[in-house]
Design a protein around this motif. Sequence first.
Motif, PDB file in Angstrom:
ATOM      1  N   GLN A 329       3.224  -1.578   6.224  1.00  0.00           N
ATOM      2  CA  GLN A 329       3.581  -0.168   7.132  1.00  0.00           C
ATOM      3  C   GLN A 329       4.653   0.546   6.457  1.00  0.00           C
ATOM      4  O   GLN A 329       5.634   0.156   6.204  1.00  0.00           O
ATOM      5  N   CYS A 330       4.623   1.872   6.880  1.00  0.00           N
ATOM      6  CA  CYS A 330       5.532   2.820   6.490  1.00  0.00           C
ATOM      7  C   CYS A 330       6.368   2.986   7.502  1.00  0.00           C
ATOM      8  O   CYS A 330       6.323   3.163   8.576  1.00  0.00           O
ATOM      9  N   SER A 331       7.686   2.510   7.143  1.00  0.00           N
ATOM     10  CA  SER A 331       8.951   2.807   7.979  1.00  0.00           C
ATOM     11  C   SER A 331       9.168   4.327   8.568  1.00  0.00           C
ATOM     12  O   SER A 331       9.956   4.415   9.326  1.00  0.00           O
ATOM     13  N   HIS A 335       2.122   4.483   9.103  1.00  0.00           N
ATOM     14  CA  HIS A 335       0.987   4.364   8.483  1.00  0.00           C
ATOM     15  C   HIS A 335       0.914   3.027   8.096  1.00  0.00           C
ATOM     16  O   HIS A 335       1.842   2.482   7.087  1.00  0.00           O
ATOM     17  N   THR A 336      -0.098   2.384   8.264  1.00  0.00           N
ATOM     18  CA  THR A 336      -0.373   0.873   7.575  1.00  0.00           C
ATOM     19  C   THR A 336      -1.557   0.876   6.943  1.00  0.00           C
ATOM     20  O   THR A 336      -2.877   1.106   7.202  1.00  0.00           O
ATOM     21  N   HIS A 337      -1.423   0.314   5.783  1.00  0.00           N
ATOM     22  CA  HIS A 337      -2.539   0.256   4.820  1.00  0.00           C
ATOM     23  C   HIS A 337      -2.270  -1.009   3.534  1.00  0.00           C
ATOM     24  O   HIS A 337      -1.132  -0.596   3.190  1.00  0.00           O
ATOM     25  N   ARG A 338      -3.034  -1.635   3.113  1.00  0.00           N
ATOM     26  CA  ARG A 338      -2.490  -2.659   1.953  1.00  0.00           C
ATOM     27  C   ARG A 338      -2.258  -1.917   0.822  1.00  0.00           C
ATOM     28  O   ARG A 338      -1.484  -2.444  -0.048  1.00  0.00           O
ATOM     29  N   THR A 339      -2.837  -0.644   0.574  1.00  0.00           N
ATOM     30  CA  THR A 339      -2.640   0.116  -0.796  1.00  0.00           C
ATOM     31  C   THR A 339      -1.057   0.557  -0.819  1.00  0.00           C
ATOM     32  O   THR A 339      -0.715   1.183  -1.850  1.00  0.00           O
ATOM     33  N   ASN A 340      -0.452   0.763   0.556  1.00  0.00           N
ATOM     34  CA  ASN A 340       0.884   1.341   0.598  1.00  0.00           C
ATOM     35  C   ASN A 340       1.860   0.495  -0.503  1.00  0.00           C
ATOM     36  O   ASN A 340       2.761   0.987  -1.109  1.00  0.00           O
ATOM     37  N   ARG A 341       1.551  -0.832  -0.580  1.00  0.00           N
ATOM     38  CA  ARG A 341       2.539  -1.685  -1.423  1.00  0.00           C
ATOM     39  C   ARG A 341       1.762  -1.584  -2.674  1.00  0.00           C
ATOM     40  O   ARG A 341       1.114  -2.435  -3.058  1.00  0.00           O
TER      41      ARG A 341
END
Length: 387
Positions: A329-331, A335-341
């Motif tokens: 999750q973006c702080s 927005h939450t998505h596994r590709t954010n990491r």
Amino acid sequence: MKVVAQVKLLPVSAHDADALAVTLRACNRAANHTSSVAFAKGLQRRNVLQKEVYFALKADYDLGAQPAVRVVKKVCDAYAALKGNVRAGNLGREGSKRRLRAESKPIVFREDAAQPFDDRILTWNLDARTVSIWTVAGRIKHIPFVCSDEASVLLASRKGESDLVMRDGMFFLIATVDLPEPEVFEPDGFLGVDLGVVNIATTSDGEIMAGRRLNRYRQRHRDLRAKLQKKRSKSAKRVLKRIRRREARHAANTNHIIAKRLVATAERTSRGIALEDLSGIRQRVTAKKDQRARLHSWAFAQLGRFVEYKARRAGVPVVFVDPRNTSRQCSECKHTHRTNRVTQARFVCRSCGAVLHADHNGSRNIAHRGDAVWKRGAVNRPRTSAR
């Protein structure tokens, strides 16, 4: 709140050291006999069990009246703890198999297991830093002890039993101290702490406490143990015995230092501490073969306990939050998505484009969740399981 103070005994002669060792063996053999009777006859209550075994403990194991009473209480406490763990399902990952084994045979005590002593059979002289203790060879007086300055202060508030422990041929007394617990203050926000293997702890302030040094230390010890185990010589076994607890002590010291720093930061800034509830994580996470040793040596539960009790002593509030998606999750925009990491250390939000260190981003999410939990009034206690 209850804390413990540990002191190291310094027997003045080999006779005194032998008397302490023989006393531990006698008490634990008596405890095994008591445990067998309790299991065979289904005796759960302390008074009933004591009537059954009291005279046998005195006659067959050379115990005095009060040591015999302490042995019975020790056995009853062990069965009560086992019963509580069975009910709570805290017997580890094997679950039903371990539960079945635990309920199908009596509890067995090691011959060097800790033995509780109360004030009738153990006397403290804090000014002279000596103790007088009962043994099967008679009462031994004026045994010197050494301890840290903090433990010396804590001993002034000592109450109740103290446990005699033998480790690597050395004797220790672990005393229970009951301290007044300060009132928890109203926090001005929360310090989020993300726990990990690569970085032991990362705070929402951006402070990273790297675990590289500890991980290298663990790897050196794993390599050394493997090398010594292959030799199978007597000298190799002696070295293995000498270093067997060195890694655990080093990890515990590291966790103490980190916990103290976290609590000091939160207290100085009038904030609470928010941690992830990581109970059961080893059962939920699937690790590759080369990563399993690192995962299972991760002392997150110990660090959580250290943070909690140090925070309680300082009046700092601690909350445990749901760890799901804290790393995805973006702080900034949520927005939450596994590709954010993107990688272990890099976080890039696919929605707002925020770029952060991944652990720092996770700790900020934990801080936000901790603040929400506190405002809802749903302050929860940890469910951290022992390693």
